[in-house]
Design a protein around this motif. Structure first.
Motif, PDB file in Angstrom:
ATOM      1  N   ASN A   1       2.689  45.674  36.283  1.00  0.00           N
ATOM      2  CA  ASN A   1       2.442  47.231  36.743  1.00  0.00           C
ATOM      3  C   ASN A   1       3.802  47.509  37.246  1.00  0.00           C
ATOM      4  OD1 ASN A   1       1.979  49.351  38.425  1.00  0.00           O
ATOM      5  ND2 ASN A   1      -0.361  48.812  38.190  1.00  0.00           N
ATOM      6  N   PRO A   2       4.327  48.671  36.994  1.00  0.00           N
ATOM      7  CA  PRO A   2       5.653  48.896  37.398  1.00  0.00           C
ATOM      8  C   PRO A   2       5.432  49.075  39.036  1.00  0.00           C
ATOM      9  CG  PRO A   2       5.406  50.230  35.422  1.00  0.00           C
ATOM     10  CD  PRO A   2       4.121  49.675  35.707  1.00  0.00           C
ATOM     11  N   ARG A   3       4.517  49.934  39.387  1.00  0.00           N
ATOM     12  CA  ARG A   3       4.694  50.265  40.958  1.00  0.00           C
ATOM     13  C   ARG A   3       4.249  48.739  41.764  1.00  0.00           C
ATOM     14  NH1 ARG A   3       0.140  54.733  41.111  1.00  0.00           N
ATOM     15  NH2 ARG A   3      -0.751  53.631  39.529  1.00  0.00           N
ATOM     16  N   VAL A   4       3.493  47.902  41.131  1.00  0.00           N
ATOM     17  CA  VAL A   4       3.294  46.614  42.042  1.00  0.00           C
ATOM     18  C   VAL A   4       4.704  45.705  41.927  1.00  0.00           C
ATOM     19  CG1 VAL A   4       2.088  44.401  41.599  1.00  0.00           C
ATOM     20  CG2 VAL A   4       0.740  46.685  41.445  1.00  0.00           C
ATOM     21  N   GLU A   5       5.106  45.680  40.668  1.00  0.00           N
ATOM     22  CA  GLU A   5       6.420  45.042  40.670  1.00  0.00           C
ATOM     23  C   GLU A   5       7.446  45.639  41.726  1.00  0.00           C
ATOM     24  OE1 GLU A   5       6.356  41.937  39.467  1.00  0.00           O
ATOM     25  OE2 GLU A   5       4.377  42.491  39.339  1.00  0.00           O
ATOM     26  N   ALA A   6       7.575  46.850  41.607  1.00  0.00           N
ATOM     27  CA  ALA A   6       8.642  47.632  42.576  1.00  0.00           C
ATOM     28  C   ALA A   6       8.248  47.202  44.019  1.00  0.00           C
ATOM     29  CB  ALA A   6       8.603  49.082  42.165  1.00  0.00           C
ATOM     30  N   GLN A   7       7.021  47.100  44.544  1.00  0.00           N
ATOM     31  CA  GLN A   7       6.644  46.716  45.620  1.00  0.00           C
ATOM     32  C   GLN A   7       6.941  45.505  46.012  1.00  0.00           C
ATOM     33  OE1 GLN A   7       2.531  46.584  46.557  1.00  0.00           O
ATOM     34  NE2 GLN A   7       2.836  46.992  48.768  1.00  0.00           N
ATOM     35  N   ARG A   8       6.894  44.440  44.857  1.00  0.00           N
ATOM     36  CA  ARG A   8       7.032  43.082  45.102  1.00  0.00           C
ATOM     37  C   ARG A   8       8.664  42.757  45.392  1.00  0.00           C
ATOM     38  NH1 ARG A   8       3.892  39.190  42.976  1.00  0.00           N
ATOM     39  NH2 ARG A   8       2.901  40.364  41.475  1.00  0.00           N
ATOM     40  N   GLU A   9       9.441  43.464  44.396  1.00  0.00           N
ATOM     41  CA  GLU A   9      10.700  43.492  44.526  1.00  0.00           C
ATOM     42  C   GLU A   9      11.404  44.095  46.049  1.00  0.00           C
ATOM     43  OE1 GLU A   9      13.503  44.624  41.339  1.00  0.00           O
ATOM     44  OE2 GLU A   9      13.939  46.179  42.919  1.00  0.00           O
ATOM     45  N   ALA A  10      10.619  45.169  46.462  1.00  0.00           N
ATOM     46  CA  ALA A  10      11.252  45.565  47.860  1.00  0.00           C
ATOM     47  C   ALA A  10      10.806  44.610  48.674  1.00  0.00           C
ATOM     48  CB  ALA A  10      10.414  46.865  47.998  1.00  0.00           C
TER      49      ALA A  10
ATOM     50  N   THR B   1      10.347  41.095  48.654  1.00  0.00           N
ATOM     51  CA  THR B   1      10.900  39.859  48.427  1.00  0.00           C
ATOM     52  C   THR B   1      12.332  39.918  48.156  1.00  0.00           C
ATOM     53  OG1 THR B   1      10.482  39.957  46.077  1.00  0.00           O
ATOM     54  CG2 THR B   1       8.920  38.902  47.392  1.00  0.00           C
ATOM     55  N   VAL B   2      13.087  40.997  47.826  1.00  0.00           N
ATOM     56  CA  VAL B   2      14.532  41.081  47.633  1.00  0.00           C
ATOM     57  C   VAL B   2      15.041  41.940  48.792  1.00  0.00           C
ATOM     58  CG1 VAL B   2      16.425  41.798  46.043  1.00  0.00           C
ATOM     59  CG2 VAL B   2      14.559  40.465  45.207  1.00  0.00           C
ATOM     60  N   TRP B   3      14.624  43.220  48.898  1.00  0.00           N
ATOM     61  CA  TRP B   3      15.374  44.286  49.646  1.00  0.00           C
ATOM     62  C   TRP B   3      14.764  44.094  51.093  1.00  0.00           C
ATOM     63  CZ3 TRP B   3      19.422  45.671  47.472  1.00  0.00           C
ATOM     64  CH2 TRP B   3      19.570  45.660  46.206  1.00  0.00           C
ATOM     65  N   ALA B   4      13.789  43.482  51.374  1.00  0.00           N
ATOM     66  CA  ALA B   4      13.403  43.420  52.713  1.00  0.00           C
ATOM     67  C   ALA B   4      14.201  42.432  53.377  1.00  0.00           C
ATOM     68  CB  ALA B   4      11.845  43.316  53.060  1.00  0.00           C
ATOM     69  N   PRO B   5      14.476  41.183  52.757  1.00  0.00           N
ATOM     70  CA  PRO B   5      15.326  40.121  53.505  1.00  0.00           C
ATOM     71  C   PRO B   5      16.609  40.632  53.480  1.00  0.00           C
ATOM     72  CG  PRO B   5      13.637  39.069  51.775  1.00  0.00           C
ATOM     73  CD  PRO B   5      13.617  40.476  51.683  1.00  0.00           C
TER      74      PRO B   5
ATOM     75  N   LEU C   1       3.958  38.130  56.521  1.00  0.00           N
ATOM     76  CA  LEU C   1       2.930  38.743  56.369  1.00  0.00           C
ATOM     77  C   LEU C   1       2.852  39.367  55.036  1.00  0.00           C
ATOM     78  CD1 LEU C   1       1.370  40.072  59.677  1.00  0.00           C
ATOM     79  CD2 LEU C   1       0.373  38.408  58.165  1.00  0.00           C
ATOM     80  N   GLN C   2       4.231  39.893  54.786  1.00  0.00           N
ATOM     81  CA  GLN C   2       4.647  40.967  53.642  1.00  0.00           C
ATOM     82  C   GLN C   2       4.921  39.906  52.635  1.00  0.00           C
ATOM     83  OE1 GLN C   2       7.968  42.859  54.982  1.00  0.00           O
ATOM     84  NE2 GLN C   2       7.268  44.776  55.523  1.00  0.00           N
TER      85      GLN C   2
ATOM     86  N   LYS D   1       3.228  36.913  52.158  1.00  0.00           N
ATOM     87  CA  LYS D   1       2.113  36.489  51.669  1.00  0.00           C
ATOM     88  C   LYS D   1       1.250  37.413  50.821  1.00  0.00           C
ATOM     89  CE  LYS D   1       1.057  32.937  55.232  1.00  0.00           C
ATOM     90  NZ  LYS D   1       0.399  32.669  56.489  1.00  0.00           N
ATOM     91  N   SER D   2       1.638  38.843  51.043  1.00  0.00           N
ATOM     92  CA  SER D   2       0.657  39.896  50.582  1.00  0.00           C
ATOM     93  C   SER D   2       1.178  39.846  49.008  1.00  0.00           C
ATOM     94  CB  SER D   2       1.202  41.185  51.083  1.00  0.00           C
ATOM     95  OG  SER D   2       2.412  41.738  50.812  1.00  0.00           O
ATOM     96  N   VAL D   3       2.500  39.331  48.868  1.00  0.00           N
ATOM     97  CA  VAL D   3       3.076  39.416  47.424  1.00  0.00           C
ATOM     98  C   VAL D   3       3.422  38.187  46.815  1.00  0.00           C
ATOM     99  CG1 VAL D   3       4.007  41.960  47.649  1.00  0.00           C
ATOM    100  CG2 VAL D   3       5.612  40.016  48.201  1.00  0.00           C
ATOM    101  N   GLU D   4       3.003  37.076  47.493  1.00  0.00           N
ATOM    102  CA  GLU D   4       3.283  35.696  46.727  1.00  0.00           C
ATOM    103  C   GLU D   4       2.548  35.499  45.523  1.00  0.00           C
ATOM    104  OE1 GLU D   4       0.375  33.070  49.812  1.00  0.00           O
ATOM    105  OE2 GLU D   4       2.517  32.766  49.542  1.00  0.00           O
ATOM    106  N   LYS D   5       1.362  36.187  45.366  1.00  0.00           N
ATOM    107  CA  LYS D   5       0.588  35.818  44.024  1.00  0.00           C
ATOM    108  C   LYS D   5       1.265  36.392  42.915  1.00  0.00           C
ATOM    109  CE  LYS D   5      -4.096  36.187  46.499  1.00  0.00           C
ATOM    110  NZ  LYS D   5      -5.358  37.080  46.495  1.00  0.00           N
ATOM    111  N   PRO D   6       1.235  35.531  41.876  1.00  0.00           N
ATOM    112  CA  PRO D   6       1.815  36.053  40.704  1.00  0.00           C
ATOM    113  C   PRO D   6       1.277  37.391  39.879  1.00  0.00           C
ATOM    114  CG  PRO D   6       0.290  34.113  40.123  1.00  0.00           C
ATOM    115  CD  PRO D   6       0.300  34.265  41.666  1.00  0.00           C
ATOM    116  N   SER D   7       2.033  38.095  39.315  1.00  0.00           N
ATOM    117  CA  SER D   7       1.286  39.248  38.744  1.00  0.00           C
ATOM    118  C   SER D   7       0.354  39.043  37.816  1.00  0.00           C
ATOM    119  CB  SER D   7       2.439  40.162  38.001  1.00  0.00           C
ATOM    120  OG  SER D   7       3.049  39.273  36.792  1.00  0.00           O
ATOM    121  N   HIS D   8      -0.617  39.956  37.576  1.00  0.00           N
ATOM    122  CA  HIS D   8      -1.679  39.915  36.642  1.00  0.00           C
ATOM    123  C   HIS D   8      -1.113  39.544  35.084  1.00  0.00           C
ATOM    124  CE1 HIS D   8      -4.698  41.855  39.159  1.00  0.00           C
ATOM    125  NE2 HIS D   8      -4.236  40.902  40.069  1.00  0.00           N
ATOM    126  N   ALA D   9       0.088  40.200  34.821  1.00  0.00           N
ATOM    127  CA  ALA D   9       0.398  40.209  33.462  1.00  0.00           C
ATOM    128  C   ALA D   9       1.245  38.768  33.097  1.00  0.00           C
ATOM    129  CB  ALA D   9       1.969  41.342  33.440  1.00  0.00           C
TER     130      ALA D   9
END
Length: 729
Positions: free
Chosen positions: A193-202, A204-208, A310-311, A313-321
């Motif tokens: 899902n592009p939106r989910v992956e964009a949030q995951r990137e934001a 795990t990559v851009w927040a740090p 907390l952030q 952990k919210s995205v540490e689960k692998p993507s459904h795809a």
């Protein structure tokens, strides 16, 4: 936008490459169809639309029933054909492979397939050489030669041999919606899902990275005279940013000057290049830094560390795809004609050998993957319905050929031939219907030369007739029990007709006609079905729709088709269809009158002995009416969708009338009162229709019964109770 335009657009713009390829193939097929029409190679509306291809050839049929001009069993060699040709040292051609299967070695291979049942018939033509092999083995060489003479001209074009497989046939009473192989492909091709992956990137990559920039800029902005960080540190941060921006492109917050991260990125890059910042840039940086500190805490603080954890952990689960692609490996890519007997066995968490960098050991299978696997479940049709895998009459119609095919096999004493004919039957039912005119009939199974040759070896007796009748009543009862408010779909009608013929039950069933190609005429079976309405309808049904005189008129004229068509046109005019000129709405109103006079197969099901509980079915149909009205009147509904739902509600209402009319009068009136109470705030027109139905039980015909089609605004979409006809928009 037309269907063809949609395919052309998808072929160019769709983000999924598989979808683009599919759309491109459809668009090219339409180009082939149009070229064929222009050159005279294709004649739409006939049973043999493609010049030089006989009726029995399975055609590639496009949306709407138009032939592309190609044969479904033709085209380029498949991978398994290339492999076979290479293994046998044969030319990679259809002619060579067909000829080899007629050799002693080839017929031996086909004989083994017949005995073991390990083959797949994708198109009916794939059964030809299996039938020939069986006939030769039986000693009927004349019939085998006759079949070969008829298919011989196409040996270089069509695949007349099956696909070899290692899998056995599933139990005869088990069905499935999707094969294991199709399900595997669906899971393997699932995109994130592009939106989910964009949030995951934001996160795990851009927040740090934002925290790194905050730590860089905070010391020099914590005061009244902000400066810039060390130049070496700035250059390193700018280089790191450029590397991240190249690899991670889903999130775009870092590129916007309206975000705190975007401000710090721009300042870092600018200061690294020039060694300084303007007054405005320093002000923006100070504001961004202080906002970030106020929101999450100082660099390295417990508050910031806790927020980032907390952030994370919210995205540490692998993507459904990613999980779907791992689960796909649990399925067999070659199981094209078999479901999954136990989908739950495939839902265990990801094991250590299966784990990937994206999907760790112990990852749980998400609900979206569970739903996809559920569609591959192989079980009895009742079990699948209980699991929610059979949600509509259309899906029921998709599954029934698997049951009817098994019933068809029972009429052949030889098990190998029976299994072959069952698979041929199912492949035949997968043929898409052609657009036909002049009441032409679709090709029937018995018109295929190899099926006709095998037909002489059928043995229909009392046992097989009783079994077919029992299967028909079972399927008919399931349709009424589960989808009693839905008109009988044409594909399901075809299967019931096949069982009725096998059971030698001479009861007509009538198809649903398309209003956009209706030619103002009906076949003889419509009149014959009206005779069943006169016999099986409850008096209130006849009274509600005012059918009494017309059924009597039909009986006086022997239920002939001309009288039937005349009555339908007259009744449609009286219902407000307007002048007898062509329009889809006018055609629909004429067709609906035919459905009223024939009950659209409800009387036929009764004549066939299909059991039903009238009160339960009436309640089910009324629930469907309510659902459709709510859908039609939902805020923001597009006009054409609202009209479609309202029309479907009117057709479902006919089922309410039919089954309520079968109840004793006292029970029917009590049910009508109950339904009126449940729908009192839904639609004034529906409330009025219920009152009219109650009056019909005292043999009173309403002035305007509730119908599906209308020539103008639909009464179910208006607030007025008065059903006076309104002009067309």
């Amino acid at each position: 936008m037309s269907y063809v335009e949609q395919q052309l657009l998808a072929a160019v713009d769709h983000p999924d490459p598989t979808t683009r390829e599919r759309a491109e193939n459809r668009a090219l097929a339409w180009v082939s169809h149009l070229a064929g029409v222009l050159t005279g190679a294709i004649t739409t509306g006939t049973r043999t639309p493609v010049r030089d291809l006989p009726t029995w050839v399975t055609l590639d049929v496009l949306h709407g029933g138009f032939a592309s001009g190609e044969a479904a069993a033709g085209g380029p060699l498949s991978d398994d054909e290339h492999d076979l040709a290479r293994d046998l040292d044969l030319p990679a051609s259809r002619a060579a492979l067909n000829a080899w299967h007629l050799s002693d070695q080839g017929r031996a291979r086909l004989g083994t397939m017949l005995d073991e049942g390990r083959y797949v018939v994708v198109h009916p033509e794939n059964a030809v050489l299996l039938v020939v092999t069986w006939l030769v083995r039986t000693g009927d060489t004349d019939a085998a030669v006759s079949v070969l003479e008829q298919v011989g001209p196409f040996m270089d074009q069509l695949r007349f041999y099956p696909v070899a497989t290692k899998h056995a046939e599933p139990p005869s009473d088990h069905v499935f919606r999707r094969s294991e192989a199709v399900t595997r492909a669906a899971l393997a091709s699932r995109a994130p899902n592009p939106r989910v992956e964009a949030q995951r990137e934001a996160l795990t990559v851009w927040a740090p990275f934002a925290d790194e920039l905050l730590a860089l800029w905070w010391p020099v902005t914590d005061g009244d005279a902000p400066t810039v960080p060390d130049h070496v540190a700035l250059v390193d941060a700018a280089a790191r940013y450029r590397a991240l921006a190249i690899r991670h492109t889903r999130s775009t917050a870092h590129t916007s000057r309206t975000t705190n991260l975007g401000v710090l990125v721009a300042a870092t890059v600018s200061a690294a290049e020039t060694g300084a910042l303007s007054r405005g840039e320093r002000s923006q940086v100070t504001h961004a830094v202080r906002s970030m500190v106020a929101k999450r805490g100082l660099p390295g603080s417990a508050d910031l560390i806790e927020a980032r954890e907390l952030q994370r952990k919210s995205v540490e689960k692998p993507s459904h795809a990613a999980v779907a692609q791992v689960v796909a490996e649990r399925l067999d890519t070659k199981a094209t004609h078999r479901g999954v007997p136990d989908p739950k066995a495939l839902l265990v968490p990801i094991t250590t050998p299966e784990a990937t960098p994206e999907v760790p050991t112990g990852a749980v299978v998400p609900p979206s993957v569970v739903r996809t696997l559920a569609l591959a479940a192989q079980a009895t049709i009742e079990e699948l319905h209980e699991r929610g895998v059979v949600p509509s009459a259309e899906v029921l119609a998709e599954l029934v050929p698997q049951l009817v095919g098994a019933q068809h096999a029972a009429t052949y004493p030889d098990p190998a031939l029976g299994l072959l004919m069952a698979r041929t039957y199912r492949a035949f039912r997968d043929r898409r219907s052609l657009l036909l005119t002049d009441l032409s009939a679709q090709v029937r199974l018995g018109e295929l030369p190899w099926v006709a040759a095998a037909d002489q070896y059928r043995a229909v007796d009392d046992a097989t007739r009783d079994a077919a009748a029992s299967a028909l009543r079972r399927i008919g009862a399931l349709y009424l029990q589960w989808f009693g408010g839905t008109p009988l779909p044409n594909p399901l009608l075809v299967e019931l007709e096949a069982l009725a013929r096998q059971a030698e039950l001479d009861v007509p069933l009538v198809p649903e006609l398309a209003a956009d190609i209706f030619q103002d005429t009906f076949s003889r079976r419509f009149g014959a079905t009206a005779a069943l309405v006169a016999e099986h309808a409850g008096p209130a049904y006849v009274a509600y729709y005012g059918l009494g005189d017309d059924l009597h008129d039909l009986a006086l004229h022997g239920y002939d088709r001309e009288t039937f068509a005349r009555l339908c046109r007259r009744r449609a005019t009286e219902a407000g269809s307007g002048p007898a000129r062509w329009s889809v709405s006018r055609n629909g109103m004429v067709i609906e009158q035919a459905q009223l006079l024939t009950s659209h197969n409800l009387a036929s099901l009764a004549a066939l002995g299909v059991p039903t509980d009238p009160e339960s079915t009436a309640r089910l149909a009324f629930a469907e009416v309510q659902r459709l009205i709510r859908s039609a009147r939902r805020p923001g509904a597009a006009h054409h969708l609202a009209m479609s739902d309202a029309r479907a509600a009117g057709l479902a209402w006919r089922h309410v009338v039919w089954f309520t009319a079968l109840l004793p009068e006292a029970r029917a009136l009590a049910l009508i009162d109950e339904l009126t109470t449940s729908a009192s705030d839904l639609s004034p027109r529906l409330t009025a229709a219920l009152a009219d139905l109650g009056a019909a039980h005292t043999r009173t015909t309403p002035d305007a019964p509730l119908l599906g089609w209308s020539n103008g605004p639909h009464p179910l979409l208006t607030l007025a109770v008065d059903p006076v006809r309104q002009p067309t928009e």
